[in-house]
Every structure is written in structure tokens, then in C-alpha cells.
Write a protein that holds these residues in place. Structure first.
Motif, PDB file in Angstrom:
ATOM      1  N   PRO A   8      60.969  30.410  98.798  1.00  0.00           N
ATOM      2  CA  PRO A   8      60.952  31.523  99.760  1.00  0.00           C
ATOM      3  C   PRO A   8      61.581  32.772  99.147  1.00  0.00           C
ATOM      4  O   PRO A   8      62.631  32.684  98.509  1.00  0.00           O
ATOM      5  CB  PRO A   8      61.788  31.000 100.927  1.00  0.00           C
ATOM      6  N   PRO A   9      60.955  33.909  99.326  1.00  0.00           N
ATOM      7  CA  PRO A   9      61.474  35.152  98.741  1.00  0.00           C
ATOM      8  C   PRO A   9      62.644  35.724  99.533  1.00  0.00           C
ATOM      9  O   PRO A   9      62.876  35.370 100.688  1.00  0.00           O
ATOM     10  CB  PRO A   9      60.272  36.097  98.800  1.00  0.00           C
ATOM     11  N   VAL A  30      61.935  32.053  90.417  1.00  0.00           N
ATOM     12  CA  VAL A  30      61.312  30.832  89.895  1.00  0.00           C
ATOM     13  C   VAL A  30      61.948  30.447  88.560  1.00  0.00           C
ATOM     14  O   VAL A  30      62.420  31.305  87.815  1.00  0.00           O
ATOM     15  CB  VAL A  30      59.779  30.996  89.720  1.00  0.00           C
ATOM     16  N   PRO A  31      61.955  29.157  88.259  1.00  0.00           N
ATOM     17  CA  PRO A  31      62.464  28.736  86.952  1.00  0.00           C
ATOM     18  C   PRO A  31      61.620  29.370  85.839  1.00  0.00           C
ATOM     19  O   PRO A  31      60.394  29.466  85.952  1.00  0.00           O
ATOM     20  CB  PRO A  31      62.283  27.215  86.964  1.00  0.00           C
ATOM     21  N   ARG A  32      62.264  29.796  84.789  1.00  0.00           N
ATOM     22  CA  ARG A  32      61.530  30.400  83.663  1.00  0.00           C
ATOM     23  C   ARG A  32      60.452  29.454  83.139  1.00  0.00           C
ATOM     24  O   ARG A  32      59.364  29.889  82.770  1.00  0.00           O
ATOM     25  CB  ARG A  32      62.485  30.759  82.536  1.00  0.00           C
ATOM     26  N   ALA A  33      60.755  28.172  83.124  1.00  0.00           N
ATOM     27  CA  ALA A  33      59.799  27.181  82.608  1.00  0.00           C
ATOM     28  C   ALA A  33      58.539  27.101  83.467  1.00  0.00           C
ATOM     29  O   ALA A  33      57.499  26.642  83.000  1.00  0.00           O
ATOM     30  CB  ALA A  33      60.461  25.813  82.523  1.00  0.00           C
ATOM     31  N   ALA A  34      58.604  27.576  84.714  1.00  0.00           N
ATOM     32  CA  ALA A  34      57.446  27.523  85.613  1.00  0.00           C
ATOM     33  C   ALA A  34      56.576  28.779  85.520  1.00  0.00           C
ATOM     34  O   ALA A  34      55.520  28.843  86.142  1.00  0.00           O
ATOM     35  CB  ALA A  34      57.911  27.333  87.055  1.00  0.00           C
ATOM     36  N   ILE A  76      60.270  37.357  90.620  1.00  0.00           N
ATOM     37  CA  ILE A  76      58.925  37.924  90.523  1.00  0.00           C
ATOM     38  C   ILE A  76      58.631  38.679  91.812  1.00  0.00           C
ATOM     39  O   ILE A  76      58.787  38.141  92.916  1.00  0.00           O
ATOM     40  CB  ILE A  76      57.865  36.829  90.333  1.00  0.00           C
ATOM     41  N   ALA A  77      58.194  39.928  91.692  1.00  0.00           N
ATOM     42  CA  ALA A  77      57.866  40.740  92.861  1.00  0.00           C
ATOM     43  C   ALA A  77      56.748  40.088  93.666  1.00  0.00           C
ATOM     44  O   ALA A  77      55.738  39.650  93.106  1.00  0.00           O
ATOM     45  CB  ALA A  77      57.441  42.139  92.419  1.00  0.00           C
ATOM     46  N   ARG A  90      62.944  34.766 103.473  1.00  0.00           N
ATOM     47  CA  ARG A  90      63.988  33.906 104.036  1.00  0.00           C
ATOM     48  C   ARG A  90      65.289  34.629 104.348  1.00  0.00           C
ATOM     49  O   ARG A  90      66.066  34.192 105.192  1.00  0.00           O
ATOM     50  CB  ARG A  90      64.269  32.723 103.118  1.00  0.00           C
ATOM     51  N   ILE A  91      65.592  35.749 103.647  1.00  0.00           N
ATOM     52  CA  ILE A  91      66.892  36.401 103.807  1.00  0.00           C
ATOM     53  C   ILE A  91      66.832  37.841 103.291  1.00  0.00           C
ATOM     54  O   ILE A  91      66.024  38.167 102.427  1.00  0.00           O
ATOM     55  CB  ILE A  91      67.992  35.606 103.047  1.00  0.00           C
ATOM     56  N   HIS A  92      67.713  38.674 103.813  1.00  0.00           N
ATOM     57  CA  HIS A  92      67.931  40.033 103.309  1.00  0.00           C
ATOM     58  C   HIS A  92      69.287  40.033 102.616  1.00  0.00           C
ATOM     59  O   HIS A  92      70.269  39.523 103.160  1.00  0.00           O
ATOM     60  CB  HIS A  92      67.952  41.049 104.455  1.00  0.00           C
ATOM     61  N   ILE A  93      69.348  40.625 101.422  1.00  0.00           N
ATOM     62  CA  ILE A  93      70.612  40.692 100.685  1.00  0.00           C
ATOM     63  C   ILE A  93      70.967  42.140 100.370  1.00  0.00           C
ATOM     64  O   ILE A  93      70.096  43.012 100.350  1.00  0.00           O
ATOM     65  CB  ILE A  93      70.574  39.833  99.400  1.00  0.00           C
ATOM     66  N   TYR A  94      72.234  42.371 100.151  1.00  0.00           N
ATOM     67  CA  TYR A  94      72.787  43.705  99.876  1.00  0.00           C
ATOM     68  C   TYR A  94      72.428  44.712 100.969  1.00  0.00           C
ATOM     69  O   TYR A  94      72.166  45.881 100.698  1.00  0.00           O
ATOM     70  CB  TYR A  94      72.369  44.209  98.490  1.00  0.00           C
TER      71      TYR A  94
END
Length: 113
Positions: A8-9, A30-34, A76-77, A90-94
Motif C-alpha cells: 500500500p502506498p 518495494v524491495p530493490r530485488a523486486a 516508486i511514484a 494507507r497513510i499520510h506522512i509529514y
């Protein structure tokens, strides 16, 4: 391309993300490996701080990535995805740094930092 489901973004309202996106920056971590970047030679990286770089499309100027260099994940945007993402914010930050020209009224959690 991302392998697997998108987490969730979140919506970041810090001043750097607002400048980067023109409003708030909605992204999924996302994980870099993905992640596989096709056409990586078209991505321009800007070192926005000692710990973070931001990726832009060199062709069209779109904001694509928020990359905390020392971590094993990358943001990732959400606007970079074509088609359905099958996820929801899922959430707002800052939110303590959000612009004064809008309100957040979607009922999602809001972190000051």
C-alpha cells in the motif's frame, strides 16, 4: 517492472516531496530485488540530500523514484504505473509540512513526521 504485489502506498507531504511532485508524493516502497528498471538509461538521478536521490524520466521529466540509498527498498511514484495497481493509499506522512492550500479529508491515518 515490479515482481509481486505492490505494498500500500503512502502520501508524503514534506517540502522536498512537494517540490519533487508539485503537490504531495504518493509512492509505494518495494524491495530493490523486486524492481526491474527497463530503459534505465532514460532515468536521471538527482541527489536531493546526503541520504536520498530522486529519479526522473530524462525524456518527459516525470518524477519516478524516491531512493533512500542505504536501504534495501525504493519508493516508486504511483503515477509511474500504467493500468490498475490493485492497492489503496494507507497513510499520510509529514503532514506537519503540508501545503496550506489543501486539507486532508480522506480519513486515513496522518503522521506529523
Amino acid at each position: 517492472m515490479v515482481t509481486g504485489d505492490l505494498p500500500p502506498p503512502d502520501a508524503c507531504h514534506c517540502s522536498q516531496c512537494r517540490k519533487h511532485s508539485g503537490h504531495f508524493f504518493a509512492s509505494t516502497d518495494v524491495p530493490r530485488a523486486a524492481l526491474t528498471i527497463r530503459g534505465g538509461d532514460n532515468v536521471t538521478w538527482f541527489r536531493s540530500s546526503e541520504k536520498v536521490r530522486r529519479g526522473f524520466c530524462a525524456t518527459c521529466g516525470s518524477s519516478l523514484f524516491w531512493d533512500p540509498i542505504a536501504h534495501d527498498w525504493i519508493g516508486i511514484a504511483m503515477g509511474a504505473f500504467e493500468g490498475p495497481t490493485d492497492t489503496r493509499l494507507r497513510i499520510h506522512i509529514y503532514v506537519a509540512n503540508k501545503g496550506d492550500y489543501y486539507d486532508i479529508g480522506d480519513g486515513l491515518p496522518q503522521n506529523q513526521q
